[in-house]
Design an enzyme around this catalytic site. Structure first.
Site, PDB file in Angstrom:
ATOM      1  N   ASP A 146      54.765 -20.456 -31.679  1.00  0.00           N
ATOM      2  CA  ASP A 146      54.282 -21.774 -31.265  1.00  0.00           C
ATOM      3  C   ASP A 146      54.732 -22.870 -32.222  1.00  0.00           C
ATOM      4  O   ASP A 146      54.784 -22.674 -33.435  1.00  0.00           O
ATOM      5  CB  ASP A 146      52.749 -21.783 -31.180  1.00  0.00           C
ATOM      6  CG  ASP A 146      52.232 -20.849 -30.102  1.00  0.00           C
ATOM      7  OD1 ASP A 146      52.972 -20.653 -29.129  1.00  0.00           O
ATOM      8  OD2 ASP A 146      51.122 -20.314 -30.237  1.00  0.00           O
TER       9      ASP A 146
ATOM     10  N   GLU B 181      47.993 -22.038 -17.175  1.00  0.00           N
ATOM     11  CA  GLU B 181      48.069 -21.094 -18.291  1.00  0.00           C
ATOM     12  C   GLU B 181      47.050 -21.533 -19.333  1.00  0.00           C
ATOM     13  O   GLU B 181      46.972 -22.718 -19.674  1.00  0.00           O
ATOM     14  CB  GLU B 181      49.464 -21.103 -18.924  1.00  0.00           C
ATOM     15  CG  GLU B 181      50.553 -20.543 -18.032  1.00  0.00           C
ATOM     16  CD  GLU B 181      51.934 -20.683 -18.661  1.00  0.00           C
ATOM     17  OE1 GLU B 181      52.032 -21.131 -19.831  1.00  0.00           O
ATOM     18  OE2 GLU B 181      52.911 -20.353 -17.989  1.00  0.00           O
TER      19      GLU B 181
END
Length: 278
Positions: free
Chosen positions: A61, A50
């Site tokens: 995040d 990824e």
């Protein structure tokens, strides 16, 4: 249409083992080092990679991945350069599946149709877009699938049985189960709880289920790989990268090695799950 992701999971199923999925931010800490890192991942044991698309407002995040995104943006990484990174990787590796992960805004600004053409041409296999719910499938998910890309959806501990069918409706490639609530890099995954969650998702889909968030050690990777079709590690790798940088946030001679060493040990953890199951 069979993608590299489908092919890789079919191969791993024959081998009787889970996938080891790695995450790194494109352009962190600079584009050349980023390419060297991504090229080194398959040899170190990554089955699927990824690649984060840096964005100025990464709300899901945690601090480590936010910092990685900021370093990448500071180094001048754009979505166009991220696709060029994929293209450069593909010159030497036509087999390892690559998934772009991030937020919709940079793709929207780039232009959805142009992005899908360019992503496919560069060698991207799938997308994980964390801020596009199933209700907005017409924005990107359906066009991406028509372009031959897998659209990988996230399921979380709060995705109940009523919500799951909507989440899974247009998902392909694999389902990404987020093992803990909250941002990336926080907490650690409980393998018993994860096992139950994976079983529940599998009652709704035949797709492989990969588990991410909270996997930082080979032991944790092994425990998750016993229950799931794949273990995803991101924050731990980004942390290892960050610790290898100099005081100005630049790559050092040890940067690539620091990350690949950790990848190797985590991959061994995933492979140990297969041996334990045999």
């Amino acid at each position: 249409m069979t993608t590299r992701i489908d092919t890789r999971f079919a191969e791993l199923q024959k081998q009787g083992r889970a996938a080891f999925v790695t995450f790194l931010m494109a352009g962190d800490p600079d584009l050349d080092t980023s390419l060297a890192l991504i090229k080194a991942l398959p040899k170190a044991g990554a089955d699927i990679i990824e690649i984060g698309m840096p964005f100025t407002d990464p709300m899901a995040d945690g601090p480590a991945i936010q910092a990685a995104g900021l370093r990448a943006l500071k180094a001048g990484t754009t979505l166009k350069k991220t696709l060029a990174l994929v293209q450069a990787f593909r010159r030497d590796d036509d087999a390892t599946p690559l998934v772009l992960m991030g937020y919709y805004n940079p793709i929207y600004i780039y232009g959805v149709d142009k992005f899908l053409v360019d992503a496919k041409k560069a060698g991207v296999d799938g997308l994980i877009i964390v801020d596009l719910p199933p209700e907005e499938d017409s924005e990107l998910c359906l066009p991406a699938m028509q372009a031959g890309l897998n659209f990988i959806r996230l399921a979380t501990p709060t995705t109940d049985d009523k919500r799951l069918p909507a989440v899974l409706a247009n998902t392909s490639g694999f389902v990404y189960y987020v093992s803990i609530t909250g941002i990336t890099g926080s907490g650690s995954a409980d393998s018993a709880v994860v096992g139950e969650a994976v079983e529940r998702i599998k009652r709704h889909t035949k797709l492989p289920v990969c588990v991410g968030f909270g996997i930082r050690t080979p032991e944790a990777a092994r425990d998750i790989a016993r229950h799931a079709n794949g273990a995803v590690v991101g924050s731990a790798l980004v942390d290892a990268l960050a610790k290898s940088l100099d005081n100005d946030g630049r790559a050092t001679a040890s940067t690539v090695g620091a990350v690949t060493e950790l990848v190797r040990s985590l991959a061994n953890g995933v492979h140990a799950a297969q041996q334990a199951a045999e």
